[in-house]
Design an enzyme around this catalytic site. Sequence first.
Site, PDB file in Angstrom:
ATOM      1  N   ASN A 198       0.805  -1.230   0.000  1.00  0.00           N
ATOM      2  CA  ASN A 198       0.000   0.000   0.000  1.00  0.00           C
ATOM      3  C   ASN A 198       0.837   1.278   0.000  1.00  0.00           C
ATOM      4  O   ASN A 198       0.296   2.380   0.093  1.00  0.00           O
ATOM      5  CB  ASN A 198      -1.018  -0.013   1.157  1.00  0.00           C
ATOM      6  CG  ASN A 198      -0.361  -0.002   2.528  1.00  0.00           C
ATOM      7  OD1 ASN A 198       0.802   0.396   2.675  1.00  0.00           O
ATOM      8  ND2 ASN A 198      -1.097  -0.427   3.538  1.00  0.00           N
ATOM      9  N   HIS A 274      -3.335   4.825   9.134  1.00  0.00           N
ATOM     10  CA  HIS A 274      -2.650   3.635   9.641  1.00  0.00           C
ATOM     11  C   HIS A 274      -3.064   3.235  11.053  1.00  0.00           C
ATOM     12  O   HIS A 274      -3.517   2.121  11.272  1.00  0.00           O
ATOM     13  CB  HIS A 274      -1.127   3.849   9.594  1.00  0.00           C
ATOM     14  CG  HIS A 274      -0.380   2.873  10.442  1.00  0.00           C
ATOM     15  ND1 HIS A 274      -0.083   1.604  10.024  1.00  0.00           N
ATOM     16  CD2 HIS A 274       0.080   2.961  11.722  1.00  0.00           C
ATOM     17  CE1 HIS A 274       0.536   0.952  10.991  1.00  0.00           C
ATOM     18  NE2 HIS A 274       0.652   1.756  12.031  1.00  0.00           N
ATOM     19  N   ARG A 369      28.360 -28.716  26.527  1.00  0.00           N
ATOM     20  CA  ARG A 369      27.862 -28.773  25.138  1.00  0.00           C
ATOM     21  C   ARG A 369      28.072 -30.177  24.563  1.00  0.00           C
ATOM     22  O   ARG A 369      27.275 -30.655  23.756  1.00  0.00           O
ATOM     23  CB  ARG A 369      28.531 -27.714  24.257  1.00  0.00           C
ATOM     24  CG  ARG A 369      30.011 -27.891  24.097  1.00  0.00           C
ATOM     25  CD  ARG A 369      30.614 -26.933  23.083  1.00  0.00           C
ATOM     26  NE  ARG A 369      32.071 -26.981  23.148  1.00  0.00           N
ATOM     27  CZ  ARG A 369      32.871 -26.710  22.134  1.00  0.00           C
ATOM     28  NH1 ARG A 369      32.369 -26.365  20.972  1.00  0.00           N
ATOM     29  NH2 ARG A 369      34.178 -26.749  22.275  1.00  0.00           N
ATOM     30  N   GLU A 423      19.841 -15.998  13.000  1.00  0.00           N
ATOM     31  CA  GLU A 423      19.332 -16.365  14.322  1.00  0.00           C
ATOM     32  C   GLU A 423      17.882 -15.928  14.526  1.00  0.00           C
ATOM     33  O   GLU A 423      17.084 -16.654  15.120  1.00  0.00           O
ATOM     34  CB  GLU A 423      20.220 -15.761  15.420  1.00  0.00           C
ATOM     35  CG  GLU A 423      21.641 -16.302  15.471  1.00  0.00           C
ATOM     36  CD  GLU A 423      22.580 -15.632  14.482  1.00  0.00           C
ATOM     37  OE1 GLU A 423      22.148 -14.688  13.762  1.00  0.00           O
ATOM     38  OE2 GLU A 423      23.756 -16.043  14.403  1.00  0.00           O
ATOM     39  N   HIS A 473      28.983 -21.835  24.606  1.00  0.00           N
ATOM     40  CA  HIS A 473      29.957 -20.759  24.794  1.00  0.00           C
ATOM     41  C   HIS A 473      29.343 -19.721  25.742  1.00  0.00           C
ATOM     42  O   HIS A 473      29.134 -18.567  25.396  1.00  0.00           O
ATOM     43  CB  HIS A 473      30.361 -20.148  23.455  1.00  0.00           C
ATOM     44  CG  HIS A 473      31.022 -21.148  22.533  1.00  0.00           C
ATOM     45  ND1 HIS A 473      30.434 -22.329  22.167  1.00  0.00           N
ATOM     46  CD2 HIS A 473      32.238 -21.143  21.921  1.00  0.00           C
ATOM     47  CE1 HIS A 473      31.242 -23.015  21.369  1.00  0.00           C
ATOM     48  NE2 HIS A 473      32.352 -22.314  21.215  1.00  0.00           N
ATOM     49  N   HIS A 485      32.227 -12.093  21.866  1.00  0.00           N
ATOM     50  CA  HIS A 485      31.672 -13.446  21.887  1.00  0.00           C
ATOM     51  C   HIS A 485      31.414 -13.956  23.304  1.00  0.00           C
ATOM     52  O   HIS A 485      31.017 -15.103  23.481  1.00  0.00           O
ATOM     53  CB  HIS A 485      32.619 -14.410  21.159  1.00  0.00           C
ATOM     54  CG  HIS A 485      32.554 -14.291  19.671  1.00  0.00           C
ATOM     55  ND1 HIS A 485      32.687 -13.079  19.016  1.00  0.00           N
ATOM     56  CD2 HIS A 485      32.347 -15.225  18.698  1.00  0.00           C
ATOM     57  CE1 HIS A 485      32.585 -13.284  17.713  1.00  0.00           C
ATOM     58  NE2 HIS A 485      32.370 -14.572  17.503  1.00  0.00           N
TER      59      HIS A 485
END
Length: 688
Positions: A198, A274, A369, A423, A473, A485
Amino acid sequence: MSSSATLSTPIAPPAMDELCVNTLRFLAVDMVQKANSGHPGLPMGSASMAYALWDRLLKFNPRDPRWPDRDRFVLSAGHGCALQYALLHVTGYDLPLEELKRFRQWGSRTPGHPEYGKTPGIEATTGPLGQGLANGVGMAIAEVALAARFNRPGHRIVDHNTYVLVSDGDLEEGISSEAGSDAGHQHLGKLIVLYADNHITIEGSTELTFTEDRMARFAAFGWHVQRVERSNDVDAVALALQNAREESGRPSLIAVRTHIGFGSPHKQDTAAAHGEALGVEEVRLTKEGMGWPVEPAFYIPEQALEHFRRAVARGDSAQTEWESRFKAYAQQYPDLAAEFQRVIDGRLPKDWDADLPIFRAADSPMATRVASGKAIEVLGSRLPEMMGGSADLGPSTHTNIDGAGNFEPENWAGRNMHFGIRENAMGAILNGMALHRGLIPYGGTFFVFTDYMRPPMRLAAMDALPVIYVFTHDSIGMGEDGPTHQPVEQLLGLRSIPGMVVLRPADANETVAAWRLAIGRKKGPVALVLTRQGLPVLDLGSFPGIPAGVPLGGYILADSPAGDRPEIILIATGSEVHLALEGRDRLAAEGVKARVVSMPSTNLLSSQSDAYREKVLPTGLPLLVIEAGASLGWKSYVGAQIAVIGVDTFGASAPGPVVMQHYGFTVENVCRQAHHVLDQLKEKASCV
Ligand SMILES: Cc1ncc(C[n+]2csc(CCOP(=O)(O)OP(=O)(O)O)c2C)c(N)n1
């Protein structure tokens, strides 16, 4: 249309279409006007294309919204939900007109954005733009995965489409590219997306922000793309939808040139349509302009209702036809049919956890892990409904199920998913898979990158979806990759999501117990937070409390020597539990009695009885928390007599043990801090 709204004679098909579309339009307009809150523009512009889908193609049964082989419909542009509520009401779902009149009010079944579980027929909670589109990808993945597993020649018991309605905002969000790319790559031909093109967002024309060729973009992702210029041409939209259905090798995008606020003399094609009620005067002008009675509000012409309600008989016969096909399937394949019912119901098979590994001290060192990977292998062999993978970190997250094959266009029966470095989409696809039902979806990445997938995790918690996350980790202990990290605030962040169970197991055996809990928990997501680095294994011979303790969230792992009342409690999670155990022994040698409480899940512990929590953490005893994460949550969690060895700054690039040492994760520091807490207490006592 002029007077057709009040006609009592039979209505020709095009006029009936118009009457029905306007019914949807004005129900939405009146809902927003009555609430004086909401979004009328998208429903007014998109009513015709939504009608084309719901009237001509969508396979649904208003009387059984959970029938497994129904088509799925997701309104990704959740702000336009007045349209969806109108559709649900007129087609005969259990959503009375009264509920439409209570749009956005306390306790209504018509909340401000669609909420899964609150309104029959709502397949996903939407509102954060882009999520619904990726949910649709997850649903379409679930459909082909279940079809590959259960369909047999001559028996297509899983055979439905997934439809998503998106807006500009959905396609501007990055997740649309993540999910669009994945859907194209996977050849998800039964995914069909209607795009309300639109040209308007909140700040004005899309000329301000969004000028790429969206069709070319999706074509480049491998999609089949079509354009419909006249959105009110219901037949043209239906034809495009039909073409899309016939295109089996590619997902479809149908860009429909809609007009926000269609029919409103002063607001059509402007941002003013809107996100706020049109206003009493503009509603009047719009209705008059389109030949609609100004009063009463919430007017539904009888003929339109009759037409819409044919959906009930249509749905009933579609479902009955499927049920008879399912019966024939069950006669020929009784085991498969029973298995299909089991996975759709979300029931676990007998002895599903019988072969889970038990680790011994001799297996040390083992990263959690790695233990998780071993648990996945066993669970994956017992639970064919387990399906998942990682955002391109499989070798690190240990999320592969050996021998289960890759999920790919040539093999939709494969259960190892490769989400790519996406992710956000991964999280939303997992949600879509869970919403579809029939699978136990899981996905992994490095813990720090949960920042990229918080929106879908939050929605998974809101919708109480059984999604399992494998995050590795998990702390500064991961080492050399450095502060970018090394998660610090992520534990606190995830724990603060209502309904999210976060488990940070201390060793391999706690990890197995965590997986057992995650699989058994059928409502709500579970995040497993796991180490990269090897850890000692806590042998069940010496620590028999682990299997029963983990599901409680926190438990006494090692009490003060000789069972005396401890002077201090060392609370630790994950890798720091071992430090607490060493600290306890050293403190004992120094004459201080300490108890070690392993607390893999603060969320689970806080849901235990007061009596249990008092047993584990008796009031009045000082606490020392050891956790390689932000200390903020702990201070409020456990009260005043507390010290925390935590991480309140970013980490650093160096080998893991070196970083841990620099941040105070040493036995010496544990003992020093414990003495400090006790000294402070003594001082306080002597001042009184
Ligand atoms: C992730 C996210 N960011 C921001 C918003 C707030 N928001 C709601 S609708 C919208 C954009 C409106 O444009 P469009 O998607 O084209 O919808 P339309 O104007 O056609 O109703 C925005 C920014 C949101 N819902 N989700």
